[in-house]
Design a protein around this motif. Sequence first.
Motif, PDB file in Angstrom:
ATOM      1  N   ASN A   6       0.833  -1.191   0.000  1.00 38.77           N
ATOM      2  CA  ASN A   6       0.000   0.000   0.000  1.00 38.77           C
ATOM      3  C   ASN A   6       0.872   1.247   0.000  1.00 38.77           C
ATOM      4  O   ASN A   6       1.837   1.337   0.768  1.00 38.77           O
ATOM      5  N   ILE A   7       0.534   2.209  -0.863  1.00 42.63           N
ATOM      6  CA  ILE A   7       1.249   3.480  -0.867  1.00 42.63           C
ATOM      7  C   ILE A   7       0.823   4.267   0.357  1.00 42.63           C
ATOM      8  O   ILE A   7      -0.359   4.552   0.545  1.00 42.63           O
ATOM      9  N   VAL A   8       1.788   4.576   1.229  1.00 45.03           N
ATOM     10  CA  VAL A   8       1.497   5.221   2.504  1.00 45.03           C
ATOM     11  C   VAL A   8       2.354   6.461   2.638  1.00 45.03           C
ATOM     12  O   VAL A   8       3.567   6.412   2.446  1.00 45.03           O
ATOM     13  N   ASN A   9       1.738   7.586   2.928  1.00 45.00           N
ATOM     14  CA  ASN A   9       2.437   8.803   3.321  1.00 45.00           C
ATOM     15  C   ASN A   9       2.153   9.031   4.789  1.00 45.00           C
ATOM     16  O   ASN A   9       1.121   9.580   5.163  1.00 45.00           O
ATOM     17  N   SER A  10       3.048   8.568   5.617  1.00 44.43           N
ATOM     18  CA  SER A  10       2.800   8.524   7.048  1.00 44.43           C
ATOM     19  C   SER A  10       3.255   9.806   7.737  1.00 44.43           C
ATOM     20  O   SER A  10       4.265  10.404   7.373  1.00 44.43           O
ATOM     21  N   THR A  11       2.519  10.229   8.723  1.00 44.23           N
ATOM     22  CA  THR A  11       2.918  11.360   9.553  1.00 44.23           C
ATOM     23  C   THR A  11       3.471  10.875  10.891  1.00 44.23           C
ATOM     24  O   THR A  11       3.876  11.676  11.727  1.00 44.23           O
ATOM     25  N   THR A  12       3.479   9.556  11.076  1.00 45.79           N
ATOM     26  CA  THR A  12       4.035   8.985  12.302  1.00 45.79           C
ATOM     27  C   THR A  12       5.485   8.593  12.058  1.00 45.79           C
ATOM     28  O   THR A  12       6.085   8.925  11.047  1.00 45.79           O
ATOM     29  N   SER A  13       6.055   7.839  12.980  1.00 44.20           N
ATOM     30  CA  SER A  13       7.471   7.478  12.890  1.00 44.20           C
ATOM     31  C   SER A  13       7.735   6.362  11.879  1.00 44.20           C
ATOM     32  O   SER A  13       8.880   6.136  11.510  1.00 44.20           O
ATOM     33  N   GLN A  14       6.690   5.653  11.474  1.00 40.76           N
ATOM     34  CA  GLN A  14       6.929   4.550  10.541  1.00 40.76           C
ATOM     35  C   GLN A  14       7.278   5.108   9.163  1.00 40.76           C
ATOM     36  O   GLN A  14       6.837   6.180   8.775  1.00 40.76           O
ATOM     37  N   PRO A  15       8.110   4.392   8.374  1.00 41.32           N
ATOM     38  CA  PRO A  15       8.497   4.891   7.051  1.00 41.32           C
ATOM     39  C   PRO A  15       7.307   4.933   6.105  1.00 41.32           C
ATOM     40  O   PRO A  15       6.358   4.149   6.207  1.00 41.32           O
ATOM     41  N   ASN A  16       7.354   5.858   5.194  1.00 40.19           N
ATOM     42  CA  ASN A  16       6.393   5.860   4.091  1.00 40.19           C
ATOM     43  C   ASN A  16       6.675   4.676   3.188  1.00 40.19           C
ATOM     44  O   ASN A  16       7.780   4.128   3.168  1.00 40.19           O
ATOM     45  N   GLN A  17       5.685   4.290   2.414  1.00 43.90           N
ATOM     46  CA  GLN A  17       5.852   3.229   1.427  1.00 43.90           C
ATOM     47  C   GLN A  17       5.490   3.772   0.060  1.00 43.90           C
ATOM     48  O   GLN A  17       4.552   4.561  -0.088  1.00 43.90           O
ATOM     49  N   ALA A  18       6.266   3.353  -0.940  1.00 46.22           N
ATOM     50  CA  ALA A  18       6.023   3.793  -2.308  1.00 46.22           C
ATOM     51  C   ALA A  18       6.368   2.664  -3.262  1.00 46.22           C
ATOM     52  O   ALA A  18       7.033   1.683  -2.892  1.00 46.22           O
ATOM     53  N   LEU A  19       5.894   2.800  -4.494  1.00 46.70           N
ATOM     54  CA  LEU A  19       6.101   1.772  -5.521  1.00 46.70           C
ATOM     55  C   LEU A  19       7.558   1.758  -5.991  1.00 46.70           C
ATOM     56  O   LEU A  19       8.150   2.806  -6.247  1.00 46.70           O
ATOM     57  N   SER A  20       8.129   0.576  -6.098  1.00 47.89           N
ATOM     58  CA  SER A  20       9.513   0.418  -6.548  1.00 47.89           C
ATOM     59  C   SER A  20       9.677   0.877  -7.993  1.00 47.89           C
ATOM     60  O   SER A  20       8.751   0.764  -8.809  1.00 47.89           O
ATOM     61  N   PHE A  21      10.848   1.398  -8.317  1.00 45.50           N
ATOM     62  CA  PHE A  21      11.133   1.837  -9.684  1.00 45.50           C
ATOM     63  C   PHE A  21      12.573   1.504 -10.054  1.00 45.50           C
ATOM     64  O   PHE A  21      13.409   1.197  -9.191  1.00 45.50           O
ATOM     65  N   ASN A  22      12.865   1.547 -11.339  1.00 45.51           N
ATOM     66  CA  ASN A  22      14.171   1.152 -11.869  1.00 45.51           C
ATOM     67  C   ASN A  22      14.986   2.377 -12.258  1.00 45.51           C
ATOM     68  O   ASN A  22      14.459   3.350 -12.798  1.00 45.51           O
ATOM     69  N   VAL A  23      16.298   2.336 -11.972  1.00 47.16           N
ATOM     70  CA  VAL A  23      17.219   3.414 -12.343  1.00 47.16           C
ATOM     71  C   VAL A  23      18.245   2.847 -13.323  1.00 47.16           C
ATOM     72  O   VAL A  23      18.967   1.897 -13.004  1.00 47.16           O
ATOM     73  N   ALA A  24      18.319   3.409 -14.530  1.00 46.62           N
ATOM     74  CA  ALA A  24      19.292   2.985 -15.545  1.00 46.62           C
ATOM     75  C   ALA A  24      20.526   3.871 -15.473  1.00 46.62           C
ATOM     76  O   ALA A  24      20.429   5.076 -15.258  1.00 46.62           O
ATOM     77  N   MET A  25      21.712   3.269 -15.669  1.00 48.16           N
ATOM     78  CA  MET A  25      22.971   4.014 -15.622  1.00 48.16           C
ATOM     79  C   MET A  25      23.896   3.556 -16.762  1.00 48.16           C
ATOM     80  O   MET A  25      25.016   3.083 -16.542  1.00 48.16           O
ATOM     81  N   ASN A  26      23.406   3.664 -17.983  1.00 50.89           N
ATOM     82  CA  ASN A  26      24.147   3.212 -19.143  1.00 50.89           C
ATOM     83  C   ASN A  26      25.197   4.232 -19.574  1.00 50.89           C
ATOM     84  O   ASN A  26      25.098   5.415 -19.270  1.00 50.89           O
ATOM     85  N   SER A  27      26.195   3.762 -20.346  1.00 51.77           N
ATOM     86  CA  SER A  27      27.180   4.683 -20.897  1.00 51.77           C
ATOM     87  C   SER A  27      27.936   4.032 -22.048  1.00 51.77           C
ATOM     88  O   SER A  27      28.068   2.806 -22.110  1.00 51.77           O
ATOM     89  N   ILE A  28      28.419   4.871 -22.955  1.00 50.99           N
ATOM     90  CA  ILE A  28      29.372   4.487 -23.992  1.00 50.99           C
ATOM     91  C   ILE A  28      30.548   5.449 -23.877  1.00 50.99           C
ATOM     92  O   ILE A  28      30.367   6.676 -23.888  1.00 50.99           O
ATOM     93  N   GLY A  29      31.753   4.897 -23.732  1.00 48.83           N
ATOM     94  CA  GLY A  29      32.896   5.759 -23.512  1.00 48.83           C
ATOM     95  C   GLY A  29      34.168   5.199 -24.116  1.00 48.83           C
ATOM     96  O   GLY A  29      34.161   4.165 -24.792  1.00 48.83           O
ATOM     97  N   VAL A  30      35.266   5.898 -23.897  1.00 45.04           N
ATOM     98  CA  VAL A  30      36.585   5.491 -24.401  1.00 45.04           C
ATOM     99  C   VAL A  30      37.486   5.261 -23.204  1.00 45.04           C
ATOM    100  O   VAL A  30      37.386   5.933 -22.166  1.00 45.04           O
ATOM    101  N   GLY A  31      38.395   4.288 -23.350  1.00 45.16           N
ATOM    102  CA  GLY A  31      39.288   3.966 -22.258  1.00 45.16           C
ATOM    103  C   GLY A  31      40.671   3.578 -22.744  1.00 45.16           C
ATOM    104  O   GLY A  31      40.879   3.323 -23.941  1.00 45.16           O
ATOM    105  N   ALA A  32      41.623   3.529 -21.835  1.00 50.67           N
ATOM    106  CA  ALA A  32      43.001   3.126 -22.129  1.00 50.67           C
ATOM    107  C   ALA A  32      43.613   2.555 -20.861  1.00 50.67           C
ATOM    108  O   ALA A  32      43.150   2.806 -19.741  1.00 50.67           O
ATOM    109  N   GLY A  33      44.692   1.762 -21.041  1.00 48.09           N
ATOM    110  CA  GLY A  33      45.322   1.175 -19.871  1.00 48.09           C
ATOM    111  C   GLY A  33      46.599   0.453 -20.221  1.00 48.09           C
ATOM    112  O   GLY A  33      47.075   0.478 -21.364  1.00 48.09           O
TER     113      GLY A  33
END
Length: 301
Positions: free
Chosen positions: A269-296
């Motif tokens: 349940n999505i909860v916006n609590s005003t008490t000490s318990q944490p709020n609850q929200a729907l999980s979501f995805n974070v993408a962190m893609n990249s194309i780059g150049v490297g050397a070594g």
Amino acid sequence: MNRYLTPLIGLLMQAVIVNAQSTLSLNALNPSVGSVAAAAPQKTKAAESPVYVKLYGLYGLLTPGVQIRYSESLSQTGIAFPFKTTNKGLGAGPRAGVGIGLIVSDFINIGLDADILFGAPVNITNSYDDGTYTYTNASTITLKVLSVIPNITFKALSRPSYYIYNRLGLVGGVVLDYKTVDNAISQSTNGTSSTYNVTSNYTDNSLALGYQAALGIQFRLSEAIRGFAEVVGYNQSFKPKRLEVTNANVINGKPVSSVVVTEYKNEGNIVNSTTSQPNQALSFNVAMNSIGVGAGLVFRF
């Protein structure tokens, strides 16, 4: 028959005796020749070790497939809404890493790399002016991830001094830091103002899973050192699990502070609590893609 063989055998014996005497005389004059040859056989060069280590760095230039973020402003007329998208997203910026590998054959290497994405901050600015008050907010998003990458390298073209390769790997990353810092100011025409400092820190996240692909060239610098340059693509994503928002605001001259905790769930349940318990929200995805150049550098022992 014997009368022909007897003189012939005698001649052969004479030739053998004369040759032996010549050899003995030469060794007597140069006693070191035979002993040196016997004492110093030619050494065979040891084979190169199939194990190598490497150090590398790269920079993520492009971030395809990530969330598009933009800055915008709203004028009091309500006619024009200027906006500008950012030229990079999460996953861009510098990485540095180390690796160890094994040469399995002339065409295949296997390895294990570990690197840190230091990331490039994503900056966004929003402003609003309706003629009564103005509001401006500057937002900075930062991300740092430690990744482990088991991989396999295929040599496409191999020459004594260089080879061209492509590499594929699976990526498992631990999110070390992911947060957004907002600094805002609101001013009204009557002279009152408020400032807002909000830090949104994702303190718990899933593993950043994905894959890596690279195309590069390795070339010999010395007997034990090689250099390489490559184009590398990363595709990773993760899910935040816990968010802590710290507010340190000054509203009309009065300090107001608070801490709000939100937990992200796949179901519930999505909860916006005003008490000490944490709020609850729907999980979501974070993408962190990249194309780059490297050397070594690669070191073989």
